[in-house]
Design an enzyme around this catalytic site. Structure first.
Site, PDB file in Angstrom:
ATOM      1  N   LYS A  82      26.705  -7.599   9.163  1.00  0.00           N
ATOM      2  CA  LYS A  82      26.862  -7.688  10.404  1.00  0.00           C
ATOM      3  C   LYS A  82      25.433  -6.957  10.476  1.00  0.00           C
ATOM      4  O   LYS A  82      24.926  -6.553  11.098  1.00  0.00           O
ATOM      5  CB  LYS A  82      27.409  -6.764  11.135  1.00  0.00           C
ATOM      6  CG  LYS A  82      28.448  -8.394  11.509  1.00  0.00           C
ATOM      7  CD  LYS A  82      29.703  -8.581  12.833  1.00  0.00           C
ATOM      8  CE  LYS A  82      30.247  -9.580  13.169  1.00  0.00           C
ATOM      9  NZ  LYS A  82      31.470  -9.787  11.974  1.00  0.00           N
TER      10      LYS A  82
HETATM   11  C1  LIG Z   1      31.510 -11.459  11.582  1.00  0.00           C
HETATM   12  C2  LIG Z   1      32.815 -11.893  10.600  1.00  0.00           C
HETATM   13  C3  LIG Z   1      32.442 -12.590   9.772  1.00  0.00           C
HETATM   14  C4  LIG Z   1      32.122 -14.351  10.767  1.00  0.00           C
HETATM   15  O1  LIG Z   1      30.569 -14.472  11.215  1.00  0.00           O
HETATM   16  P1  LIG Z   1      29.937 -15.254  12.397  1.00  0.00           P
HETATM   17  O2  LIG Z   1      28.258 -15.654  12.582  1.00  0.00           O
HETATM   18  O3  LIG Z   1      30.762 -14.833  13.926  1.00  0.00           O
HETATM   19  O4  LIG Z   1      30.106 -16.257  11.947  1.00  0.00           O
HETATM   20  C5  LIG Z   1      33.047 -12.839   8.776  1.00  0.00           C
HETATM   21  N1  LIG Z   1      33.301 -11.839   8.006  1.00  0.00           N
HETATM   22  C6  LIG Z   1      33.066 -11.130   8.212  1.00  0.00           C
HETATM   23  C7  LIG Z   1      33.185 -10.372   7.638  1.00  0.00           C
HETATM   24  C8  LIG Z   1      32.587 -10.996   8.954  1.00  0.00           C
HETATM   25  O5  LIG Z   1      32.154  -9.499   9.975  1.00  0.00           O
END
Ligand SMILES: *Cc1c(COP(=O)(O)O)cnc(C)c1O
Length: 462
Positions: free
Chosen positions: A112
């Site tokens: 993220k």
């Molecule tokens: C947010 C997140 C996901 C999922 O990603 P999306 O874009 O919501 O599909 C997977 N793994 C981790 C570690 C995350 O923080």
């Protein structure tokens, strides 16, 4: 470049307007009116460029006139300067034909950071030009909130308030939210669960007097700027593996469908992606849907990959919009049906989805086993989310096309599950080793909308 809503009833916006708006006024999500295409030569020319240069070339056509070239380059450089790896998103090989794209070298150790760091700088420049300030309020179960606080700390056009459920986030996650000392970021530990936090944020957005009074803005995963920032690493990784002269497939651990939708956009832009594989944990609404069972909500079951514990996947609406031939009326109808539990996907749309996406589901036991076996076979210690991806990728891999699995978080972010699976305690990277010594700053607050609003109003800079 104009942005339009998947439900067709909201005004067309420019890139910066769509970014600052977040959710469209008709409840839909913004998508580019037209997805830009790259030629083979343009893709080939990305080989050997820095991550920042690839980011500039990929983002430029989406940004339009919202930022000039000098601004955009400055924004990208500042966004990725704090990453702990020169390649930003390095690829490592797991075995013959299977590669891992490490997206966890950012400041909060999860993918993220790629989008959030960029959106922080984009907000700051856009707001300065407009001579405006905003207040960002968000709810988090851990990863999004820490990434947002890291990205916006110290930026003077923005105040950030992150609500998290007191006692229900991991210690690393809590400390990542409580240790930034900058005055414009605020961690609020709410006496309630994640749903309470999310409901409170929703209520604040629906209270127009409050919303306008503090100039509320959102940066959750439906924000189009976040999705577009994630398109970049599909290009950087595919090109380093031989694209455009070679096809590549991707497996993506999926929750809200943001990360994998970015792969869909990359494919539409001309990147030769063969398959996009959705990997889910036991919360498998997307796997059920892509297997032809319709999109029907179930109960969310807590798992060891908590960032994927989702039963309604907000960005899936964008995939449906394209699968239904950009028929906004059809999407609006489906979303109406979702309010009462779910919907079935038409045969034509199902075929369109299955032409691009495969899917797989992984149990808790299989996740732990994948952490253990991957460590034994390659020396790579996976976080539980990445392990879900690796397991599905190994099951789905059929052709000689190389497979890249996205590693979405650093194992040290989920130490209990990783140690349980492998017997190895994953250490924090050296640049964060003092996380446990830094002083914490959190406001504990009751699950009370009035108290939350009063606190926020009293703590924004004016
Ligand atoms: C947010 C997140 C996901 C999922 O990603 P999306 O874009 O919501 O599909 C997977 N793994 C981790 C570690 C995350 O923080």
């Amino acid at each position: 470049m104009k942005y339009i809503s998947t439900r067709g009833q909201a005004p067309e916006l420019t890139f910066d307007e769509a970014m600052l708006t977040g959710l469209a006024r008709d409840g839909g999500l913004y998508v580019p009116a037209e997805i830009p295409m790259f030629t083979s030569d343009e893709i080939a020319a990305m080989a050997g460029q820095t991550y920042e240069e690839v980011a500039f070339r990929v983002m430029k056509p989406f940004v339009g006139d919202s930022f000039d070239d000098v601004e955009l380059r400055g924004i990208i450089d500042r966004a990725y300067a704090g990453f702990g790896h020169a390649a930003r998103a390095p690829l490592v090989q797991l075995n013959e034909g299977h590669f891992l794209l490490e997206l966890f070298h950012g400041p909060t150790l999860a993918f993220k950071d790629f989008a959030m760091q960029l959106i922080g700088q984009l907000f700051q420049v856009a707001l300065k030009k407009r001579n405006e300030r905003v207040t960002i309020v968000g709810a988090t179960s851990g990863d999004t909130g820490s990434a947002a606080m890291e990205a916006f700390k110290g930026l003077d056009a923005v105040d950030v308030f992150i609500l998290y459920p007191h006692g229900r986030v991991s210690e690393v996650q809590r400390r990542q939210m409580s240790t930034p000392q900058e005055a414009n970021v605020h961690a609020l530990a709410v006496d309630g669960d994640f749903d309470d936090c999310q409901a409170a944020v929703k209520e604040m957005f629906n209270d127009f007097e409050f919303r306008d009074g503090v100039r509320l803005a959102g940066v959750n995963s439906i924000n189009i700027a976040r999705v577009l920032a994630q398109v970049v690493y599909y290009f950087s990784s595919a090109v380093s593996m031989g694209a455009p002269h070679r096809k590549i497939s991707y497996t993506v651990p999926t929750g809200n469908f943001g990360d994998i939708f970015a792969g869909f956009v990359a494919k539409q832009m001309g990147l030769p992606i063969d398959r996009l594989v959705v990997a889910t944990n036991q919360n498998d609404i997307l796997h059920r849907c892509l297997s032809g069972q319709g999109y029907h909500k179930g109960d969310t079951i807590p798992s060891i990959s908590p960032s994927m514990d989702i039963q309604v996947s907000s960005n899936f609406e964008r995939a449906l919009y394209y699968a239904y031939g950009q028929d906004a009326g059809a999407v609006a109808q489906l979303m109406e049906e979702l309010k009462s539990g779910g919907f079935d996907v038409s045969q034509g749309a199902m075929e369109a989805l299955q032409e691009v996406f495969d899917s797989g589901r992984v149990s808790e036991e299989e996740t732990l086993a994948a952490i253990k076996s991957t460590l034994a076979s390659s020396g790579e210690l996976l976080c539980p989310h990445s392990a879900v991806g690796v397991k599905v990728a190994e099951d789905e891999r059929v052709s000689t096309t190389p497979m890249i699995t996205l590693a979405t978080a650093h194992p040290a972010k989920f130490p209990a599950a990783v140690e349980d699976a492998s017997g190895v305690h994953p250490p924090l990277p050296p640049r964060m080793a003092d996380l446990y010594d830094r002083s914490e700053r959190v406001t504990r607050i009751g699950n009370d909308l009035g108290a939350l609003k009063t606190h926020i109003k009293g703590h924004i800079a004016t």
